[in-house]
Design an enzyme around this catalytic site. Structure first.
Site, PDB file in Angstrom:
ATOM      1  CD  GLU A 164     -21.240  20.590   2.963  1.00 43.72           C
ATOM      2  OE1 GLU A 164     -21.150  20.370   1.733  1.00 43.72           O
ATOM      3  OE2 GLU A 164     -22.330  20.622   3.580  1.00 43.72           O
ATOM      4  CG  HIS A 165     -18.967  16.725   3.704  1.00 42.26           C
ATOM      5  ND1 HIS A 165     -19.760  17.123   2.645  1.00 42.26           N
ATOM      6  CD2 HIS A 165     -19.763  16.756   4.801  1.00 42.26           C
ATOM      7  CE1 HIS A 165     -20.979  17.385   3.083  1.00 42.26           C
ATOM      8  NE2 HIS A 165     -21.018  17.177   4.387  1.00 42.26           N
ATOM      9  CG  HIS A 184     -18.692  58.654  25.272  1.00 41.49           C
ATOM     10  ND1 HIS A 184     -19.668  59.255  24.524  1.00 41.49           N
ATOM     11  CD2 HIS A 184     -18.710  57.339  24.908  1.00 41.49           C
ATOM     12  CE1 HIS A 184     -20.244  58.360  23.748  1.00 41.49           C
ATOM     13  NE2 HIS A 184     -19.693  57.184  23.968  1.00 41.49           N
ATOM     14  CB  SER A 226     -23.089  19.845  -0.787  1.00 45.57           C
ATOM     15  OG  SER A 226     -22.663  19.079   0.268  1.00 45.57           O
ATOM     16  CG  ASP A 246     -24.643  13.270   5.051  1.00 46.62           C
ATOM     17  OD1 ASP A 246     -24.200  14.388   5.352  1.00 46.62           O
ATOM     18  OD2 ASP A 246     -24.513  12.758   3.922  1.00 46.62           O
ATOM     19  CG  HIS A 266     -26.343  15.696  -1.612  1.00 51.70           C
ATOM     20  ND1 HIS A 266     -27.521  15.690  -0.916  1.00 51.70           N
ATOM     21  CD2 HIS A 266     -25.416  15.201  -0.771  1.00 51.70           C
ATOM     22  CE1 HIS A 266     -27.307  15.209   0.299  1.00 51.70           C
ATOM     23  NE2 HIS A 266     -26.037  14.900   0.414  1.00 51.70           N
ATOM     24  CD  GLN A 302     -20.839  16.205  -1.199  1.00 55.79           C
ATOM     25  OE1 GLN A 302     -20.573  15.675  -0.126  1.00 55.79           O
ATOM     26  NE2 GLN A 302     -21.729  17.161  -1.301  1.00 55.79           N
ATOM     27  CD  GLN A 334     -44.731  31.674  -0.193  1.00 51.92           C
ATOM     28  OE1 GLN A 334     -43.816  32.298  -0.752  1.00 51.92           O
ATOM     29  NE2 GLN A 334     -45.250  30.579  -0.729  1.00 51.92           N
TER      30      GLN A 334
END
Lengths: 435, 435
Positions: free
Chosen positions: B327-328, B420, B237, B361, B262, B259, B191
């Site tokens: 990612e890392h 054109h 991640s 981070d 998380h 890591q 929402q």
């Protein structure tokens, strides 16, 4: 008849909002079909591609004939006129020149704390270019999609195009050759997108897929996003022209129609401060339509979606232009530069009477793949960065970690991510304390 | 136990492919629910937001209490410790400094043909930042998402965050204040995304929505894409560590766990050329898990998705790293710089033993919103350009149009787009000829 709006009218605000939110395309609900096609290509590879090509394109393929041979490409190029090849090469050279200026720079610096930071740009390893079949099969689009990838440094550029009844446009193949496409496969639709994303025995997967397509292709691109990158989802195209009394009605009319002839969902809008020009343009469009080969398409677009908006002063058109956020914005007025500088949302701006939008479609050098359907509010035309990605680089020394590390420990503890905090604290020779 | 792979093993290729394609997240099928919520917010505006907040967040709102007041933000900031505020401010300053270097340049030039070309970068007018509720509500993420927008020049930056049972993290509000967020609303879920995209009586729509969220938020972002821009869809991640025998097992272990803590879908992988280090890390992870507050999460991630890969030489890890596209990427080895230079696909590279990923981070300055789930093959971390767009500029004179126009006429005719071709030909004072 196009819409006529007058900024001085009491109901202008309402009419303008209606114009902005007019539904121009009804999205076909093909998602279910596309999901099944993708799953089938994942499961059966080449065999699925061959089956769908038989069903949709009425062409009998084998794993060996999926790929278009060098001989076929040479034959296609030979079938084009010298004038056509020269025009494609001029366009190629100009597009390369413009896009080479978009190559980004790497950076490496050491900040006050002694931390080494920076980034490195690299090209995606491979990219796939979808080229539609039939009347929407444009050689200019091949150049516009392929060249930024090659300028970015993409090593493997793959093109897919359906060959309905076995037919492929020689100009499209010639353009692919001229642009430096590495592999071409005669397969289209959602199945071609699936092949590019997941690979088959014959087609190796790519990291990014670009190029326009029909509802099936668009739905397939949305679905494979994540497995690989995609460009924007192309919507119906539009032109907005701002013109004052110095502009020629016949030039404006042909430019409005150049947009309208693309597609019945295309939209052409004129904003002017000159009521006489507004009338003259409307008359010129009607006259020109009489002789236009694509009259049926252009007339439907212009009469159902076209608009002429009258404003008191042309400066007043600038906020309207930002709301419309047109893919193409032409400005033909004495203060064209000034007006151009004031506009925030537009895919490309064509400044002055001698810059028809078609120049940008073919030989200007800038890209003709531009944000459609008001998306210039938040996105850009296709460019070299679309085929590159940026990797951040960080390097702390024991000393610089001592400067910035304690704050990281505080934040890690605050977020209750103890291993985060500890990973820094251990290198500082400490624990997490009592905090 | 994590997976153990040995590059010298006969089945390594197969095992590595399995590791790459391991399913880490099962996408909940919430698309139907999300579609209805979005339609309801479009239809009923604030009233729908209030109803959903009652149902999902157990909070009774009115149009007047949707927005968080300045007094509430000040009270939240006052509730944080001085140490926390100082850490957020240090992080803010460093993130601003880094991201200011990403501001792009405009360009205008005249080419050999006399055509004026170029581009202009502008910020999106407004952006919305989604901040999750509950345990995933991180002040550092507020900074990382908000600051690039502000550096880009976004004038109106709106934050939305659910307030389950009326509760909001004071640190999150403080971070929003410190980052310069302009408006904050206590609403979340699909929402909130719908409100940002389409607007309600109280929340004006934005041009771009960024920020992480649960399956409902992700599905809503996919659905509103086109109406406004969105950032990437965040997936689980991962960290990849390359280490030689000079690396410390306990530091590697805590980084792998930072890591893993998380999310159970997070993935931690070590590649090393030292079998003794491999064993020592596995033991150190097991020992550290004993005392880790988020043990349950970290242990599940490490035992089900973690991996240790043994290679003969660490250089051999580079192509594997490109396939993993982490990612890392941390590199702890004598030739860390050299290895870093060789890697193509990674969100961010942390070079050397004193650069734990947690630095990135929080306080490194680079962005921690990075491409997950192998998408570093084709995308970049969040950056200033994500809040800007580039408008192309073209300007022909009568003379320069004479140089490049004829080729545009040829291509327009070749594509059977007569309007054109005519739009150029008329300005050249000619028709389309007999061609």
């Amino acid at each position: 008849m196009p819409f006529r709006l007058d900024a001085a009218a009491a109901d202008f605000r309402e009419s303008f909002e209606q114009l902005l939110h007019m539904k121009r395309e009804t999205a076909e609900d093909v998602d279910q079909i596309v999901r099944d096609i993708i799953a089938d290509v994942i499961a059966r590879g080449d065999e699925a591609l061959i089956d769908y090509s038989r069903r949709f394109d009425r062409i009998e393929l084998t794993p060996e004939t999926l790929r278009i041979t060098r001989e076929e490409i040479e034959a296609a190029t030979a079938a084009c006129s010298n004038e056509q090849i020269a025009a494609l090469e001029l366009a190629r050279d100009r597009i390369v020149f413009f896009h080479e200026k978009q190559r980004p720079s790497d950076l490496r610096f050491t900040d006050e704390a002694g931390v080494e930071l920076g980034w490195r740009w690299t090209a995606v390893e491979s990219a796939g270019l979808y080229v539609p079949g039939g009347t929407a099969s444009y050689p200019s689009s091949v150049l516009m999609n392929a060249i930024p990838a090659k300028v970015a440094g993409v090593e493997r550029l793959v093109m897919v195009a359906p060959a309905p009844d076995g037919k492929l446009s020689p100009l499209v193949l010639a353009a692919a050759h001229i642009a430096g496409v590495d592999e071409i496969y005669r397969v289209g639709g959602a199945q071609a997108v699936a092949a590019l994303a997941y690979g088959t025995e014959t087609i190796k997967p790519v990291a990014k897929i670009v190029g326009p397509g029909n509802a099936f292709v668009a739905a397939a691109k949305r679905r494979v996003f994540g497995q690989c990158g995609i460009d924007m989802i192309a919507g119906p195209s539009e032109v907005l022209i701002l013109a004052d009394k110095t502009a020629r009605a016949d030039w404006i009319a042909i430019d409005l129609l150049a947009q309208a002839e693309h597609d019945t969902a295309a939209q052409s809008i004129l904003i002017t401060d000159d009521p006489r020009l507004a009338d003259a343009v409307e008359a010129a469009v009607a006259a020109r339509l009489e002789t236009l080969p694509r009259r049926a398409i252009a007339e439907k677009s212009w009469s159902e979606l076209g608009a002429i908006i009258l404003v008191e002063k042309l400066e007043n058109a600038v906020p309207l232009a930002d709301r419309i956020a047109a893919e193409h914005l032409e400005i033909m007025a004495v203060n064209a530069e000034e007006l151009a500088a004031g506009v925030r949302n537009a895919g490309a701006v064509f400044i002055g009477a001698f810059t028809p939008e078609a120049i940008g479609d073919y030989v200007g050098g800038s890209n003709h793949v531009l944000p459609t359907a008001r998306s210039a509010r938040f996105s850009s035309g296709l460019n070299v960065l679309d085929f590159m990605k940026r990797t951040s680089l960080l390097k702390c020394s024991p000393e610089s970690l001592r400067v910035i590390g304690p704050a990281a420990v505080v934040l890690g503890k605050s977020e209750r991510l103890d291993a985060h905090a500890l990973s820094v604290a251990m290198r500082l020779g400490s624990g997490l304390g009592q905090g």
